[in-house]
Design an enzyme around this catalytic site. Structure first.
Site, PDB file in Angstrom:
ATOM      1  N   HIS A 400       0.299  29.820  14.005  1.00  0.00           N
ATOM      2  CA  HIS A 400       0.511  29.799  12.269  1.00  0.00           C
ATOM      3  C   HIS A 400      -0.898  29.418  11.588  1.00  0.00           C
ATOM      4  O   HIS A 400      -1.084  30.962  10.563  1.00  0.00           O
ATOM      5  CB  HIS A 400       1.236  29.408  11.275  1.00  0.00           C
ATOM      6  CG  HIS A 400       2.268  29.647  10.950  1.00  0.00           C
ATOM      7  ND1 HIS A 400       3.153  28.965   9.579  1.00  0.00           N
ATOM      8  CD2 HIS A 400       2.387  30.328  10.027  1.00  0.00           C
ATOM      9  CE1 HIS A 400       4.057  29.590   8.940  1.00  0.00           C
ATOM     10  NE2 HIS A 400       2.842  30.784   9.209  1.00  0.00           N
ATOM     11  N   SER A 401      -1.994  29.051  11.984  1.00  0.00           N
ATOM     12  CA  SER A 401      -2.860  28.738  11.310  1.00  0.00           C
ATOM     13  C   SER A 401      -3.817  29.798  10.720  1.00  0.00           C
ATOM     14  O   SER A 401      -4.008  30.692   9.158  1.00  0.00           O
ATOM     15  CB  SER A 401      -4.162  28.090  11.412  1.00  0.00           C
ATOM     16  OG  SER A 401      -4.294  28.289  12.475  1.00  0.00           O
TER      17      SER A 401
END
Length: 612
Positions: A400-401
């Site tokens: 997700h980052s």
């Protein structure tokens, strides 16, 4: 350089279109996004110098148009109609390539300190007792008079000098410095449907999906993905698309980093815990091309046969990536002593393909398996793991980052629109079978006694994560179309149903996180919407109050949805409060100040515990 500023990457999201090439000549150049139809004759008429001046003028006018936000608040006004006409006219003369609007997007605005504090005072009152809220108000007023102005001045300098004053704070503090396991905490999953027009032949489907993913990457490299636009007019930030392929999150003892290999041309395939490097491009007659679906299927079949001849691997090396990030950083350092080349191959790959022998039977089964795997098959650090099961179902596990869900959803839509089979198998071209392919290379782990113990420990931790993870999905009895018939926002309606369900179970208002997009701005990501309000509370209480009637309940529901909708609108145009407060906190840490009381009270504590 501080660790806060050491690692910085770009972001973004939502659906895109492909600029498809035509057969030849000028038409083909136009269709590839190299030349716009309207620009060619103008360039001829104006000459090179005149054309350049016109192009600069168009860019400046476009940038001015994109800074206008009245279309959000007054969509039917005369001013908005004139703006829309001018914007479409300018875009007709503008070269629309994947990242062509990036430098024309406005900066994310820095809200006034007083506005943010007043909004925070309003949203804070629903999570705490009256006594605790009084303490919060005192902390807010103290911050307004003391630390606040100094920190706001510091953020203003960032606003003037950086493309986005909050984006690198967000990526570092919300993601890269977070030490929790990526499995079930940060990574997210997307599943692909298996419909009649797909194929139950899992090898054929894997081959088709992989080749389409490679095709999308080629389009990205050639700037042939059209920018995502709201209403086919307002471009959104496309920065996140740069990080779809060849990216990996590398663990650090204090903070992780993100690496990208732009020259990558291979994927790593995992089957039964065995790893294989598969080159996806070959050179024929001095021309580099990607493998066809037929060739890809041949290569994948070789991998499957080799893995099945070996049996299930003894060690679940991938479970190391599910550990606490600091622990994994130390283990990765030890693992790389004997396995540096293997690690490099995995981390530099375009993506990881998981060919899972498991066959999910239900939507719950499918989502759960894609998201956490079994310890043998998800390399959680990779930008994404493509998952294909033996029954033809599939999906992706996404880190997700640096890839928001809106970004990856675009790729998912592209895959579903471009999957094509003949008689349940991949399409075979006339040239298929005429080129000799190098076999995939098995990547063999060399584990000493220390690493064997570490892998076994990680396997046990992964088993605990799997056992403690719960997921349920439900098919609603009606859809958003039914909700719209009552002139209600489907988003606001669902949020109020969540508030009602939670209150019935736990008898209080929870801290609720709902994201709004900030991609109207350069490097924008998200801002927080606060669905919980006095209006939502009135609705929740009225629903279970025997003295209340349906007319009152409907009134309270509409009022609650109206409030949530206005908050969403404010957040979208940069007038939220959470990211601003978050950046003020980060600035206080960067300046070495004592933590202000506003970030230490009960509201701040509760707001860091997301329950919905």
């Amino acid at each position: 350089m501080s660790s806060w500023n050491k690692y910085f990457i770009l972001k973004s999201s939502t659906a895109s279109r492909i600029i498809k090439p035509s057969t030849a000549g000028l038409t083909g150049a136009v269709a590839c996004g190299l030349i716009q139809p309207s620009i060619f004759p103008i360039k001829t008429a104006l000459g090179v110098t005149g054309f350049k001046l016109a192009e600069i003028s168009i860019k400046n006018l476009l940038a001015a148009c994109l800074s206008y936000q009245g279309w959000l608040t007054h969509p039917k006004s005369a001013k908005t109609k004139i703006w829309a006409f001018c914007l479409k006219l300018l875009q007709y003369f503008y070269r629309s390539e994947t990242f062509s609007y990036q430098k024309l997007l406005p900066k994310q605005p820095l809200p006034p300190l007083d506005v943010t504090l007043d909004k925070w005072a309003d949203v804070s009152q629903y999570f705490v007792t009256e006594e605790e809220y009084k303490s919060t108000r005192d902390a807010i007023e103290s911050f307004r008079k003391n630390e606040g102005p100094k920190l706001q001045k510091y953020l203003y300098k960032r606003f003037k000098t950086l493309d986005n004053w909050v984006s690198n704070y967000w990526i570092q503090a919300a993601y890269l410095s977070n030490r929790n396991s990526l499995a079930a905490n940060s990574n997210y999953s997307i599943s692909f449907k298996l419909t009649p027009e797909r194929t139950p032949d899992y090898v054929a489907r894997a081959a088709c999906v992989v080749t389409q993913m490679l095709r999308y990457n080629d389009y990205m490299m050639e700037n042939r993905i059209k920018p995502v636009m709201l209403m086919d007019m307002v471009p959104l930030c496309m920065a996140g698309y740069r990080y779809l392929y060849g990216t990996c999150r590398v663990p650090g003892e204090d903070i992780d980093s993100v690496v990208k290999d732009s020259s990558s041309s291979h994927i790593v395939v995992i089957r039964l815990g065995h790893y294989f490097k598969l080159d996806c491009y070959i050179t024929c007659n001095n021309i580099k091309r990607r493998l066809t679906a037929y060739e890809m299927k041949q290569q994948l079949q070789k991998i499957i046969e080799k893995a099945e001849s070996l049996g299930t691997a003894n060690r679940a090396v991938a479970s190391l990536t599910a550990q606490n990030r600091s622990v994994w950083a130390k283990d990765r350092k030890a693992l790389s002593v004997l396995n540096k080349e293997t690690l490099d191959d995995i981390e530099s790959s375009l993506f990881v393909l998981n060919l899972d022998t498991y066959q999910p039977k239900t939507p719950d089964d499918l989502s759960r398996s894609i998201l956490i795997g079994d310890g043998f098959n998800r390399w959680f650090d990779k930008g994404f793991n493509l998952v294909i099961y033996d029954n033809g179902l599939g999906g992706s596990n996404v880190e997700h980052s640096f890839i928001d869900a809106w970004v990856y959803t675009t790729l998912g839509e592209f895959l579903l629109c471009n999957e094509y089979y003949e008689n349940g198998d991949v399409v075979k071209l006339e040239s298929d079978g005429q080129t000799s392919l190098q076999p995939p290379v098995e990547l063999v782990w060399e584990l000493d006694d220390h690493m064997v113990n570490r892998v076994e420990s990680a396997q046990l931790e992964m088993k605990t994560i799997i056992e403690n993870f719960d997921l349920r999905s439900f098919l609603a009895p009606y859809s958003k179309g039914q909700i719209k018939k009552f002139k209600l926002s489907p988003d606001g309606y669902i949020q109020m149903m969540l508030q009602l369900a939670y209150n019935r179970l736990h008898k209080h208002t929870p801290k609720t996180y709902e994201p709004a997009t900030s991609r109207l701005f350069l490097l924008g990501r998200t801002e927080t919407i606060h669905p919980a309000s006095q209006y939502s509370r009135n609705f929740v209480l009225a629903m279970d109050d025997k003295n209340s009637n349906d007319k009152e309940r409907i009134h309270f529901l509409k009022e609650a949805i109206k409030y949530q909708g206005q908050f969403r609108l404010d957040a979208t145009k940069g007038d939220g409060c959470d990211r601003h407060l978050f950046a003020l906190y980060c600035a206080s840490r960067e300046l070495g100040m004592d933590i202000p009381l506003i970030f230490q009270d009960k509201v701040s504590y509760y707001c860091n515990i997301l329950k919905l």
